[in-house]
Design a protein around this motif. Structure first.
Motif: not given
Length: 477
Positions: A43, A109, A113, A116, A120-121, A349-350
């Protein structure tokens, strides 16, 4: 470049009635040899990308949630960003933040992400390959759009390619197959006739007759840049058409088999005789520019290119292009590829509910109608919905190619793309984690043969050894 981690075969479950995507002898649990240190290096190696923002209506009682969308920098996705203001107006509780990346950077990218945990997205733009592999690993949320979204309207091949155990794991934004595009004016001048489904030998004859370097016209233009989504996308359809496959039912690579030798030998011969110089550096964007400038007589590539070829504002050959199905050889099975850029929601996803709402809107019939209303039917994303091809406005705007594009998409079955039985799903790829590494390595060997640094036989022998090493290391046999 492949990512610095290896996905070992997991206990992948095939859909009912579909061929398995796992070795028949069972598979070890997935091993992820990727440390946080390596991730940090990966990253840190790229410059930060600043999200694009613009003023939006706010709700003082409930501030809008940020939904981060990682997407590719192609024309249709840029149009989606322009159109997304309508979504935000209708959904003031959601604020979209865009990260727009070049394709290879996007893949790297997003893969990092998602591996992990995906926090992040909230929305990622991925293809059919990632949907199958990541979905089976449990890294993507299963999606159930509302009834008005009309899942039954999806073209069968697209719906099939995005479903795992009957459930969608990504929603299609636009889809494509491949087809042959040729200069009708040059064909008439040189008395060339191409049927609805030509053979590769007929293509070779046509290329030889229309090749005219003195006029700046190359007989044929094909992808030469190495990569599993670059030269290998085209080459695998040629291999399929010659009766070949990636792996046999025992997961043993078949890269040095007679069908591969015939297909790659023809590919290299065509490109050396009638292709542009430096072809080993050309992929879709470079060839689209060449054809639009009148430099190519024949091009076999993505159906999505047709709308750009017929745009008189940017194409010197608009109105002078003919379209056929992708060439066959001993079979038409697997002769055209299948791909789609899709929108998916990672499990990490948040803002999963907001993300699901956005991807359903962006892939809906209502979005297609919105683009048609504001930008015209020539600008709508295609290749996903039957209803788009039934619209009279689209038929008028895409009169030159829409029927050929639909025929190409309807001719594909990603579960049955090879003459010999194969254990994998996919037309121009094999939906297993190891495929990316193998596809890149084989593409590099073939590009070296195209550049004249080795023979076709040497390239395929080296590619076979590399593929065997990767499959043994992964525990397939």
């Amino acid at each position: 470049m492949p990512l610095p981690f290896r996905l070992r075969p997991a206990a992948v479950r095939a859909r009912p009635g579909a061929r398995p995507c796992a070795p028949s002898g069972g598979r070890r649990p997935i091993l992820l040899s990727l440390s946080l240190t390596l991730l940090a290096v990966l990253l840190a190696g790229s410059a930060p990308v600043v999200a694009q923002e613009r003023p939006r209506p706010t709700d003082r009682a409930r501030p809008p949630v940020d939904v981060v969308v990682a997407t590719v920098n192609n024309a249709h996705m840029i149009e989606l960003q322009r159109q997304s203001a309508q979504f935000e107006q209708a959904n003031p509780d959601i604020r979209l933040r865009w990260l727009t990346l070049e394709e290879s950077t996007l893949r790297q990218r997003v893969a990092s992400a998602v591996l992990r945990g995906g926090a992040q997205y909230d929305v990622v733009t991925i293809g059919l390959y990632e949907t199958q592999v990541w979905g089976r690993q449990g890294w993507l949320q299963a999606l159930k759009p509302p009834p008005a979204w009309d899942e039954a309207d999806l073209l069968p091949a697209i719906r099939q390619g995005l479903s795992i155990d009957g459930r969608l794991h990504a929603l299609p934004f636009y889809g494509e197959s491949s087809m042959l595009m040729y200069r009708k004016d040059l064909a008439e001048r040189h008395n060339v006739r191409l049927p609805e489904r030509p053979t590769w030998r007929q293509v070779a004859d046509a290329a030889s007759r229309m090749h005219d370097p003195s006029e700046g016209v190359h007989g044929i233009c094909l992808r030469g840049k190495p990569g599993w989504g670059d030269n290998m996308a085209l080459i695998l359809t040629m291999v399929n058409a010659h009766g070949g496959q990636w792996f046999d039912m025992g997961w043993r690579p078949q890269v040095d088999s007679p069908p591969w030798q015939a297909a790659v030998g023809l590919y290299v011969d065509l490109m050396r005789r009638y292709g542009p110089p430096g072809a080993e550096a050309d992929s879709y964007n470079e060839l689209l520019a060449r054809f639009r400038q009148g430099q190519c007589a024949i091009w076999v590539d993505a159906t999505i290119a047709a709308s750009f070829l017929e745009d008189p504002a940017g194409s010197q050959v608009a109105g002078r292009v003919g379209y056929t199905l992708a060439p066959q050889a001993v079979t038409a099975k697997g002769a055209g590829w299948l791909w789609a850029w899709t929108l998916a929601v990672p499990v990490g996803s948040r803002q999963p509910e907001a993300a699901r709402r956005f991807v359903a809107w962006a892939s809906s019939r209502a979005y297609v109608a919105q683009v048609a209303r504001t930008r015209g039917w020539a600008a709508v994303p295609t290749g996903t919905r039957r209803s788009t091809y039934r619209e009279s406005g689209f038929q008028r705007a895409a009169a030159a190619f829409y029927a050929a594009e639909l025929r190409a998409l309807d001719a594909i079955n990603p579960d049955d793309a090879t003459v010999p039985r194969s254990p994998y799903q996919g037309v121009q790829y094999a939906a297993i984690p190891e495929f990316q590494t193998i596809g890149i390595a084989v593409g590099q060997q073939i590009a070296a043969a195209l550049a004249g640094r080795q023979t076709v036989a040497q390239a395929l022998q080296a590619a076979q050894r590399l593929a065997e090493q990767e499959m043994r290391r992964a525990g397939y046999y």
